[in-house]
Design a protein around this motif. Structure first.
Motif, PDB file in Angstrom:
ATOM      1  N   LEU A 126      -2.350  -0.616   4.369  1.00 30.61           N
ATOM      2  CA  LEU A 126      -3.624   0.523   4.635  1.00 30.61           C
ATOM      3  C   LEU A 126      -3.713   1.315   3.517  1.00 30.61           C
ATOM      4  CD1 LEU A 126      -5.942   0.295   6.536  1.00 30.61           C
ATOM      5  CD2 LEU A 126      -4.567   2.060   7.816  1.00 30.61           C
ATOM      6  N   LEU A 127      -2.769   2.098   3.076  1.00 25.50           N
ATOM      7  CA  LEU A 127      -2.995   3.103   1.818  1.00 25.50           C
ATOM      8  C   LEU A 127      -3.398   2.255   0.780  1.00 25.50           C
ATOM      9  CD1 LEU A 127       0.083   5.121   2.447  1.00 25.50           C
ATOM     10  CD2 LEU A 127      -2.258   5.788   2.865  1.00 25.50           C
ATOM     11  N   ILE A 128      -2.700   1.244   0.281  1.00 31.02           N
ATOM     12  CA  ILE A 128      -3.211   0.520  -0.985  1.00 31.02           C
ATOM     13  C   ILE A 128      -4.564  -0.090  -0.811  1.00 31.02           C
ATOM     14  CG2 ILE A 128      -2.601  -1.689  -2.171  1.00 31.02           C
ATOM     15  CD1 ILE A 128       0.129  -1.349  -1.752  1.00 31.02           C
ATOM     16  N   SER A 129      -4.947  -0.474   0.297  1.00 31.65           N
ATOM     17  CA  SER A 129      -6.238  -0.829   0.489  1.00 31.65           C
ATOM     18  C   SER A 129      -7.318   0.256   0.484  1.00 31.65           C
ATOM     19  CB  SER A 129      -6.578  -1.544   1.935  1.00 31.65           C
ATOM     20  OG  SER A 129      -7.854  -1.879   2.580  1.00 31.65           O
ATOM     21  N   LEU A 130      -7.227   1.245   1.175  1.00 30.29           N
ATOM     22  CA  LEU A 130      -7.881   2.494   0.941  1.00 30.29           C
ATOM     23  C   LEU A 130      -8.110   3.291  -0.412  1.00 30.29           C
ATOM     24  CD1 LEU A 130      -7.327   4.179   4.480  1.00 30.29           C
ATOM     25  CD2 LEU A 130      -9.200   2.654   3.778  1.00 30.29           C
ATOM     26  N   CYS A 131      -6.991   3.157  -1.114  1.00 26.81           N
ATOM     27  CA  CYS A 131      -6.889   3.810  -2.216  1.00 26.81           C
ATOM     28  C   CYS A 131      -7.643   2.865  -3.458  1.00 26.81           C
ATOM     29  CB  CYS A 131      -5.474   3.871  -2.955  1.00 26.81           C
ATOM     30  SG  CYS A 131      -4.545   5.155  -1.951  1.00 26.81           S
ATOM     31  N   GLY A 161      -2.634  -5.479   1.323  1.00 30.91           N
ATOM     32  CA  GLY A 161      -3.547  -4.369   0.993  1.00 30.91           C
ATOM     33  C   GLY A 161      -4.537  -4.957  -0.076  1.00 30.91           C
ATOM     34  N   ILE A 182       1.436   0.520   7.059  1.00 28.76           N
ATOM     35  CA  ILE A 182       1.006   1.799   6.540  1.00 28.76           C
ATOM     36  C   ILE A 182       0.867   1.753   5.108  1.00 28.76           C
ATOM     37  CG2 ILE A 182       1.532   4.177   6.299  1.00 28.76           C
ATOM     38  CD1 ILE A 182       2.437   4.298   9.015  1.00 28.76           C
ATOM     39  N   SER A 183       1.768   1.082   4.502  1.00 27.77           N
ATOM     40  CA  SER A 183       1.779   1.006   2.969  1.00 27.77           C
ATOM     41  C   SER A 183       0.769   0.021   2.520  1.00 27.77           C
ATOM     42  CB  SER A 183       3.064   0.389   2.537  1.00 27.77           C
ATOM     43  OG  SER A 183       4.248   1.188   2.653  1.00 27.77           O
TER      44      SER A 183
END
Length: 312
Positions: A110-115, A185, A107-108
């Motif tokens: 994926l969040l870094i990737s999307l941000c 990420g 989850i961490s």
């Protein structure tokens, strides 16, 4: 819609059955004797052939391959993946113990990737063929080209050994999560940035965007409210598939940072020749990936009604 969902579930079922066949066959024909591994774990290195033969009969390894597969499949259908050949621990329990660490990392990352990727992709598409666009695409090219293991080692050298800012390995607080999450990420962000840019450019050329501009709508409203909503469909699909991959355990990154997730468990089991644990891990990863793909397909059909009518 119900017909579409049932069809996807039906396909996932056959995918999982195919995975069980491939997984069992691969482990059966892999080098090494599982009976010998069990005998070593029970009796030590000084073995006799009689002890190995006794273990082979006791564990059912003397039966035909298809009989062994059917027995294993029966246990799997009851959520019994067996026990480790080396430690005798319950395989499913061992995997679920490692799962929280893998979920946290997934989850961490994926969040870094999307941000990183969504803003960069939008800016790159809106500023097409400008310096900003070229910089974003050059950064994405570097991100795609750099292997995870090299980036992970580089971050360890820079942030842990040189600057002494973060720990280089282990599982603990947020400080232990930063380096492996950034390693995963940023590599995903590179691909997602290119996908976001391509999707946004395709949407920005649609007639309804031209009409919205002709009506005098604010450019920010057009980009964020009208264009981005439709451009997000392929991004959601890709993000869902990436999440399935991450939940299965990123083998290389978890090994480099000694992160106690499913990927690290899989590598350790391969080194220990723990065939049962490897088999269980591979099956678990495949099922997680298939279920994630199913959820993404259903979400995609909800977001874009044309999908369920075309595929049903």
């Amino acid at each position: 819609m119900l017909k579409y969902i049932l069809k996807r579930i039906f396909l996932v079922f056959f995918v999982v059955i195919g995975v069980t066949i491939v997984t069992f066959s691969t482990m059966h024909f892999a080098p090494g004797d599982p009976a010998e591994v069990i005998a070593v774990a029970r009796y030590g290195e000084d073995l006799t052939q009689e002890q190995i033969d006794w273990v082979r009969v006791a564990e059912g390894f003397d039966s035909p391959v298809y009989i062994q597969y059917l027995k294993w499949l029966e246990h799997v259908s009851h959520l019994d993946l067996g026990r480790s050949l080396v430690t005798s621990h319950d395989i499913l329990e061992e995997i679920t113990t490692r799962l929280p660490a893998t979920i946290k990392l997934a989850i961490s990352s994926l969040l870094i990737s999307l941000c990183i990727s969504i803003p960069a992709g939008i800016i790159s598409a809106v500023r097409k063929n400008t310096v900003i666009d070229h910089l974003c695409m050059t950064g994405a090219l570097f991100g795609v080209s750099i292997p995870n293991f090299w980036l992970g080692l580089l971050l360890i050298w820079l942030c842990a050994l040189t600057l002494h800012l973060l720990p280089s390995y282990g599982y603990g607080g947020v400080e232990h999560l930063v380096l492996p999450a950034v390693t995963l990420g940023t590599s995903m962000a590179a691909i997602t940035t290119r996908l976001t840019r391509s999707s946004m450019l395709d949407v920005l050329n649609q007639e309804y965007i031209v009409t919205a501009r002709a009506k005098g709508l604010d450019e920010k409203t057009i980009i964020l409210k009208h264009a981005l909503k439709n451009a997000m469909l392929p991004i959601i699909t890709f993000a869902g598939l990436q999440l399935g991959f991450l939940l299965g355990g990123s083998v290389i990154v978890e090994t480099i940072f000694a992160w106690p997730g499913i990927g690290k468990l899989l590598v350790d089991s391969i080194y220990a020749r723990d065939f049962a644990m490897v088999q269980g891990c591979v099956l678990f990863i495949a099922v997680i990936f298939a279920l994630t793909n199913l959820v993404v397909d259903i979400m995609y059909a909800f977001l874009d009604p044309r999908i369920r009518y075309e595929k049903s």
